[in-house]
Motif scaffolding. Structure first.
Motif, PDB file in Angstrom:
ATOM      1  N   SER A  23       0.824  -1.207   0.000  1.00 57.09           N
ATOM      2  CA  SER A  23       0.000   0.000   0.000  1.00 57.09           C
ATOM      3  C   SER A  23       0.862   1.262   0.000  1.00 57.09           C
ATOM      4  O   SER A  23       0.542   2.240  -0.674  1.00 57.09           O
ATOM      5  CB  SER A  23      -0.941  -0.006   1.209  1.00 57.09           C
ATOM      6  OG  SER A  23      -0.206  -0.023   2.410  1.00 57.09           O
ATOM      7  N   THR A  24       1.947   1.197   0.742  1.00 53.16           N
ATOM      8  CA  THR A  24       2.846   2.353   0.767  1.00 53.16           C
ATOM      9  C   THR A  24       3.449   2.618  -0.601  1.00 53.16           C
ATOM     10  O   THR A  24       3.475   3.755  -1.085  1.00 53.16           O
ATOM     11  CB  THR A  24       3.980   2.138   1.797  1.00 53.16           C
ATOM     12  OG1 THR A  24       3.421   2.102   3.107  1.00 53.16           O
ATOM     13  CG2 THR A  24       5.012   3.257   1.716  1.00 53.16           C
ATOM     14  N   MET A  25       3.941   1.566  -1.230  1.00 55.50           N
ATOM     15  CA  MET A  25       4.567   1.742  -2.540  1.00 55.50           C
ATOM     16  C   MET A  25       3.547   2.200  -3.578  1.00 55.50           C
ATOM     17  O   MET A  25       3.854   2.999  -4.464  1.00 55.50           O
ATOM     18  CB  MET A  25       5.242   0.444  -2.981  1.00 55.50           C
ATOM     19  CG  MET A  25       6.370  -0.007  -2.064  1.00 55.50           C
ATOM     20  SD  MET A  25       7.491   1.349  -1.561  1.00 55.50           S
ATOM     21  CE  MET A  25       8.172   1.836  -3.145  1.00 55.50           C
ATOM     22  N   ASP A  26       2.328   1.705  -3.460  1.00 54.49           N
ATOM     23  CA  ASP A  26       1.271   2.146  -4.379  1.00 54.49           C
ATOM     24  C   ASP A  26       0.983   3.631  -4.194  1.00 54.49           C
ATOM     25  O   ASP A  26       0.760   4.362  -5.164  1.00 54.49           O
ATOM     26  CB  ASP A  26      -0.009   1.338  -4.147  1.00 54.49           C
ATOM     27  CG  ASP A  26       0.108  -0.095  -4.665  1.00 54.49           C
ATOM     28  OD1 ASP A  26       1.042  -0.353  -5.457  1.00 54.49           O
ATOM     29  OD2 ASP A  26      -0.721  -0.936  -4.276  1.00 54.49           O
ATOM     30  N   LEU A  27       0.994   4.084  -2.929  1.00 57.35           N
ATOM     31  CA  LEU A  27       0.774   5.507  -2.654  1.00 57.35           C
ATOM     32  C   LEU A  27       1.890   6.338  -3.282  1.00 57.35           C
ATOM     33  O   LEU A  27       1.634   7.389  -3.899  1.00 57.35           O
ATOM     34  CB  LEU A  27       0.725   5.749  -1.142  1.00 57.35           C
ATOM     35  CG  LEU A  27       0.518   7.204  -0.706  1.00 57.35           C
ATOM     36  CD1 LEU A  27      -0.864   7.707  -1.125  1.00 57.35           C
ATOM     37  CD2 LEU A  27       0.699   7.343   0.806  1.00 57.35           C
ATOM     38  N   SER A  51       3.446   7.483   5.599  1.00 56.51           N
ATOM     39  CA  SER A  51       4.145   6.281   5.139  1.00 56.51           C
ATOM     40  C   SER A  51       5.395   6.687   4.365  1.00 56.51           C
ATOM     41  O   SER A  51       5.405   7.693   3.660  1.00 56.51           O
ATOM     42  CB  SER A  51       3.232   5.456   4.226  1.00 56.51           C
ATOM     43  OG  SER A  51       2.067   5.060   4.915  1.00 56.51           O
ATOM     44  N   VAL A  52       6.459   5.909   4.500  1.00 57.44           N
ATOM     45  CA  VAL A  52       7.734   6.274   3.885  1.00 57.44           C
ATOM     46  C   VAL A  52       8.286   5.126   3.041  1.00 57.44           C
ATOM     47  O   VAL A  52       7.976   3.956   3.264  1.00 57.44           O
ATOM     48  CB  VAL A  52       8.777   6.670   4.954  1.00 57.44           C
ATOM     49  CG1 VAL A  52       8.324   7.899   5.729  1.00 57.44           C
ATOM     50  CG2 VAL A  52       9.064   5.513   5.911  1.00 57.44           C
ATOM     51  N   ASP A  53       9.137   5.515   2.084  1.00 54.44           N
ATOM     52  CA  ASP A  53       9.846   4.498   1.306  1.00 54.44           C
ATOM     53  C   ASP A  53      11.148   4.145   2.011  1.00 54.44           C
ATOM     54  O   ASP A  53      11.383   4.562   3.148  1.00 54.44           O
ATOM     55  CB  ASP A  53      10.085   4.977  -0.140  1.00 54.44           C
ATOM     56  CG  ASP A  53      11.025   6.176  -0.229  1.00 54.44           C
ATOM     57  OD1 ASP A  53      11.683   6.518   0.782  1.00 54.44           O
ATOM     58  OD2 ASP A  53      11.111   6.766  -1.325  1.00 54.44           O
ATOM     59  N   GLU A  54      12.024   3.374   1.343  1.00 56.90           N
ATOM     60  CA  GLU A  54      13.230   2.890   2.012  1.00 56.90           C
ATOM     61  C   GLU A  54      14.220   4.011   2.347  1.00 56.90           C
ATOM     62  O   GLU A  54      15.138   3.822   3.140  1.00 56.90           O
ATOM     63  CB  GLU A  54      13.924   1.827   1.155  1.00 56.90           C
ATOM     64  CG  GLU A  54      14.598   2.344  -0.114  1.00 56.90           C
ATOM     65  CD  GLU A  54      13.625   2.592  -1.249  1.00 56.90           C
ATOM     66  OE1 GLU A  54      14.093   2.999  -2.330  1.00 56.90           O
ATOM     67  OE2 GLU A  54      12.413   2.364  -1.057  1.00 56.90           O
ATOM     68  N   GLY A  56      13.093   6.924   3.538  1.00 60.54           N
ATOM     69  CA  GLY A  56      12.397   7.772   4.482  1.00 60.54           C
ATOM     70  C   GLY A  56      11.573   8.880   3.850  1.00 60.54           C
ATOM     71  O   GLY A  56      11.092   9.770   4.544  1.00 60.54           O
ATOM     72  N   ARG A  57      11.388   8.837   2.544  1.00 60.00           N
ATOM     73  CA  ARG A  57      10.640   9.888   1.860  1.00 60.00           C
ATOM     74  C   ARG A  57       9.145   9.582   1.876  1.00 60.00           C
ATOM     75  O   ARG A  57       8.736   8.456   1.613  1.00 60.00           O
ATOM     76  CB  ARG A  57      11.130  10.037   0.421  1.00 60.00           C
ATOM     77  CG  ARG A  57      12.546  10.577   0.326  1.00 60.00           C
ATOM     78  CD  ARG A  57      13.014  10.683  -1.101  1.00 60.00           C
ATOM     79  NE  ARG A  57      13.215   9.379  -1.689  1.00 60.00           N
ATOM     80  CZ  ARG A  57      14.351   8.968  -2.242  1.00 60.00           C
ATOM     81  NH1 ARG A  57      15.401   9.768  -2.270  1.00 60.00           N
ATOM     82  NH2 ARG A  57      14.454   7.772  -2.771  1.00 60.00           N
ATOM     83  N   THR A  58       8.364  10.612   2.151  1.00 63.12           N
ATOM     84  CA  THR A  58       6.917  10.484   2.102  1.00 63.12           C
ATOM     85  C   THR A  58       6.413  10.834   0.700  1.00 63.12           C
ATOM     86  O   THR A  58       7.182  11.327  -0.147  1.00 63.12           O
ATOM     87  CB  THR A  58       6.255  11.444   3.106  1.00 63.12           C
ATOM     88  OG1 THR A  58       6.528  12.793   2.686  1.00 63.12           O
ATOM     89  CG2 THR A  58       6.783  11.222   4.520  1.00 63.12           C
ATOM     90  N   ALA A  59       5.115  10.640   0.493  1.00 61.33           N
ATOM     91  CA  ALA A  59       4.523  11.051  -0.780  1.00 61.33           C
ATOM     92  C   ALA A  59       4.635  12.562  -0.961  1.00 61.33           C
ATOM     93  O   ALA A  59       4.725  13.049  -2.098  1.00 61.33           O
ATOM     94  CB  ALA A  59       3.055  10.613  -0.838  1.00 61.33           C
TER      95      ALA A  59
END
Length: 301
Positions: A23-27, A51-54, A56-59
């Motif tokens: 869900s995070t990656m989809d966002l 939610s963050v990626d690897e 630490g970045r948010t949308a």
């Protein structure tokens, strides 16, 4: 290539795990694609804007980089705290948008409470980022919202130092003039003892160096007031001022000539490079920590 900065990498924070999941990656993908409708649907379904990626970045970091103002509004509306989110390099969305050059989104983030003085892992503010990239319009927005023209990073460099390092020769003089109007002090050295003027000479920004040489060392608010208040003095002061103006180009020429000396250039402790020369190392020392941090996330191994 591999990064040859073990001291820096040791000090970097451990990567936060991806909050998850699919869900995070989809966002993230929907945000990058500018699909506000999909992002809205996911937020309504319970996916967190924090939610963050690897890395630490948010949308919102993604939207800031791409200049997606409507996307940013949607994310902030669902979670106002996201404006203060930091990635592993301690970059806030404001750092990212100042680097990317989106002036309207910069103003919008500030209007929603983004901290104008927030520092990244290298101690640099969004104003440092805008200065390095030559975004004078963003610099003015940041300064009018209270950014310090004399903020220093972990290596003691001010935004004026970063203007001197900028590869944007066309905008560097106007950015330097802007910083001086807001009280930047050109006499401040970084931790290597180097002023912005010396860096400007080293980088070939002669117009910037000339401007800084003509600026009194005490060129900040109170000093400007004293100079203006004394402007109506007698003819002797005016004559001295005229003589000084005539002499300054000679001083500038002498400095330029001195810097042509190979021996002198070798002794200068200037380890900086512009953003077009990522991770370049100078013969005299390591790439500075503050610029290494600045570019680390944008350079692939």
């Amino acid at each position: 290539g591999q990064l040859a900065f073990p001291r820096l990498m040791k000090n970097l924070p451990t990567r936060r795990p991806c909050a998850g999941s699919r869900s995070t990656m989809d966002l993230m993908r929907a945000a990058e694609a500018g699909r506000t409708d999909v992002v809205l649907e996911m937020l309504e379904a319970g996916v967190s804007p924090l939610s963050v990626d690897e890395m630490g970045r948010t949308a919102l970091h993604k939207a800031a980089f791409l200049g997606l103002t409507d996307m940013a509004r949607v994310l902030i509306a669902h979670e106002p705290a996201v404006v203060a989110a930091c990635d592993v390099g301690h970059n806030t969305p404001l750092h990212v948008v100042a680097w990317a050059g989106h002036v309207h989104l910069t103003a919008m983030l500030l209007s929603h409470g983004a901290a104008v003085g927030a520092a990244d892992l290298g101690g640099n503010t969004a104003l440092h980022r805008a200065a390095l990239e030559g975004h004078a319009d963003i610099g003015e927005v940041l300064l009018t919202h209270g950014a310090s023209a004399n903020a220093v990073g972990s290596e003691g460099s001010t935004p004026l130092h970063f203007v001197a390092l900028s590869a944007c020769a066309s905008s560097a003089p106007s950015f330097a003039a802007l910083l001086l109007r807001y009280g930047a002090d050109p006499s401040v050295p970084n931790r290597y003892g180097t002023t912005a003027c010396t860096l400007a000479l080293e980088q070939g920004h002669e117009a910037v160096a000339r401007m800084l040489l003509r600026t009194p060392e005490s060129h900040h608010g109170p000093a400007r007031g004293r100079r203006e208040a004394g402007g109506g003095g007698g003819g002797g002061s005016a004559a001295e001022g005229a003589h000084s103006e005539e002499a300054r180009p000679d001083v500038f020429t002498a400095l330029l000539g001195a810097l042509q000396s190979v021996d002198l250039r070798r002794t200068l402790r200037v380890f900086h490079s512009s953003h077009r020369h990522k991770f370049e190392r100078f013969a005299s020392g390591d790439y500075p920590l503050e610029l290494t941090v600045l570019h680390a996330q944008y350079v692939s191994e």
